[in-house]
Design an enzyme around this catalytic site. Sequence first.
Site, PDB file in Angstrom:
ATOM      1  N   GLU A  43     -13.120  -6.520   5.816  1.00 54.31           N
ATOM      2  CA  GLU A  43     -11.911  -6.806   5.040  1.00 54.31           C
ATOM      3  C   GLU A  43     -11.870  -8.264   4.580  1.00 54.31           C
ATOM      4  O   GLU A  43     -12.036  -9.180   5.388  1.00 54.31           O
ATOM      5  CB  GLU A  43     -10.687  -6.482   5.895  1.00 54.31           C
ATOM      6  CG  GLU A  43     -10.699  -5.076   6.475  1.00 54.31           C
ATOM      7  CD  GLU A  43      -9.736  -4.880   7.613  1.00 54.31           C
ATOM      8  OE1 GLU A  43      -8.658  -5.520   7.606  1.00 54.31           O
ATOM      9  OE2 GLU A  43     -10.063  -4.103   8.531  1.00 54.31           O
ATOM     10  N   ARG A  55       0.818  -1.217   0.000  1.00 54.63           N
ATOM     11  CA  ARG A  55       0.000   0.000   0.000  1.00 54.63           C
ATOM     12  C   ARG A  55       0.854   1.270   0.000  1.00 54.63           C
ATOM     13  O   ARG A  55       0.316   2.377  -0.089  1.00 54.63           O
ATOM     14  CB  ARG A  55      -0.968   0.019   1.180  1.00 54.63           C
ATOM     15  CG  ARG A  55      -0.295   0.093   2.547  1.00 54.63           C
ATOM     16  CD  ARG A  55      -1.331   0.267   3.659  1.00 54.63           C
ATOM     17  NE  ARG A  55      -0.708   0.293   4.988  1.00 54.63           N
ATOM     18  CZ  ARG A  55      -1.338   0.651   6.092  1.00 54.63           C
ATOM     19  NH1 ARG A  55      -2.624   0.985   6.044  1.00 54.63           N
ATOM     20  NH2 ARG A  55      -0.720   0.654   7.265  1.00 54.63           N
ATOM     21  N   HIS A  85      -8.398  -4.167   2.664  1.00 54.01           N
ATOM     22  CA  HIS A  85      -8.782  -3.545   3.955  1.00 54.01           C
ATOM     23  C   HIS A  85      -9.845  -2.454   3.723  1.00 54.01           C
ATOM     24  O   HIS A  85      -9.609  -1.281   4.013  1.00 54.01           O
ATOM     25  CB  HIS A  85      -7.503  -2.944   4.559  1.00 54.01           C
ATOM     26  CG  HIS A  85      -7.572  -2.539   5.994  1.00 54.01           C
ATOM     27  ND1 HIS A  85      -8.453  -1.606   6.490  1.00 54.01           N
ATOM     28  CD2 HIS A  85      -6.834  -2.924   7.063  1.00 54.01           C
ATOM     29  CE1 HIS A  85      -8.257  -1.433   7.772  1.00 54.01           C
ATOM     30  NE2 HIS A  85      -7.303  -2.218   8.156  1.00 54.01           N
TER      31      HIS A  85
HETATM   32  O1  TA6 Z   1      -7.779  -4.353  10.142  1.00 51.12           O
HETATM   33  C1  TA6 Z   1      -7.834  -3.804  11.428  1.00 51.12           C
HETATM   34  C2  TA6 Z   1      -6.453  -3.281  11.787  1.00 51.12           C
HETATM   35  O2  TA6 Z   1      -5.496  -4.323  11.761  1.00 51.12           O
HETATM   36  C3  TA6 Z   1      -6.546  -2.599  13.155  1.00 51.12           C
HETATM   37  O3  TA6 Z   1      -5.872  -3.342  14.148  1.00 51.12           O
HETATM   38  C4  TA6 Z   1      -5.930  -1.216  12.908  1.00 51.12           C
HETATM   39  O4  TA6 Z   1      -4.532  -1.268  13.106  1.00 51.12           O
HETATM   40  C5  TA6 Z   1      -6.301  -1.011  11.428  1.00 51.12           C
HETATM   41  O5  TA6 Z   1      -6.027  -2.278  10.841  1.00 51.12           O
HETATM   42  C6  TA6 Z   1      -5.646   0.150  10.731  1.00 51.12           C
HETATM   43  O6  TA6 Z   1      -4.293  -0.094  10.541  1.00 51.12           O
HETATM   44  P1  TA6 Z   1      -3.396   1.103   9.888  1.00 51.12           P
HETATM   45  O7  TA6 Z   1      -2.008   0.573   9.847  1.00 51.12           O
HETATM   46  O8  TA6 Z   1      -3.964   1.373   8.538  1.00 51.12           O
HETATM   47  O9  TA6 Z   1      -3.604   2.271  10.815  1.00 51.12           O
END
Ligand code: TA6
Length: 295
Positions: A268, A95, A168
């Site tokens: 997700e 990403r 995500h």
């Molecule tokens: O998918 C949920 C998650 O793993 C949460 O634990 C939180 O960390 C979210 O992803 C967002 O992650 P980021 O690195 O995009 O802030």
Amino acid sequence: MVSSSVSLPASVTLAEGEGGLPVVRVQTSLASGELYLNGAHVTSWTPTGSQPVIWVSGSSEFAPGKAIRGGIPLCFPWFGPGREPGLAPAHGFARLALWRLVEARDDDGEVTLVLGLTQADIHGVPGAGHWPHSFSATYTVTFARDLIVALRVENTGEEMFSYEEALHTYLAVTDIRSTSVQGLAGTTYLDKVSGAVASQDGDVSFTGETDRVYNSACTAVVTGAPGRSVLVTKVNSVNTVVWNPWMAKSAAMPDFGDDEWTGMVCVETANVLDDAIDLAPGESHTMSSRYAVTD
Ligand code: TA6
């Protein structure tokens, strides 16, 4: 970047987006959408006649090597902190990398973009140093009445490797406190807030920070706005991650508005933790997700 050999149909334009980043914009009779080449990051999809489906924070950064907050972040080759100590940044490098647009086509208003990323594209990308493997990733996004996204990973090296992956996806909702997710009842999940493993009783509802990895290959139905449901149908994905940061977590994230937590939910499509994908040399795996709006 876009190689000069890629011809764009009239419904597809390449422009300078937020932060001057290259963005591909799509507009047809069926839908509109946009995708940043940084991260191959879908940031918008709106079926014609409907409200926007994808959520992006008003506080997101748009800069090379920085994750966009919202849209569909591509998590690869690890998820969150990963399964080995010391992996950073969270969710891997895909990403954060600049993907190549290798094809754009319009089939009667259904626009498909194909993007590529290989080992040769990630030099200097944060996290790339943790990944010595030769790979070829192809991300295919179709903007139409539905949105279909597919991540194909091929092992182009001489040794087996294992990776985690997640689409995500941040979905826009009217209010998370009146949002529910159907289709996960009876499945077990890892609750990353409490650390416990539990079984989902009925629909998922939200009363606080929610961060769960469900063991489910099923279609999830997100009911988050009056008269609207978003169906999330998966292929080759055995985990569904559901996340809302709630009040405290969103206030702690600089790229997330303090009061934005009520307007989004992440559902997700993933293969993570013990369900990571093992690829022998020459093997490939494709995970995909289809988003359909009923409103
Ligand atoms: O998918 C949920 C998650 O793993 C949460 O634990 C939180 O960390 C979210 O992803 C967002 O992650 P980021 O690195 O995009 O802030």
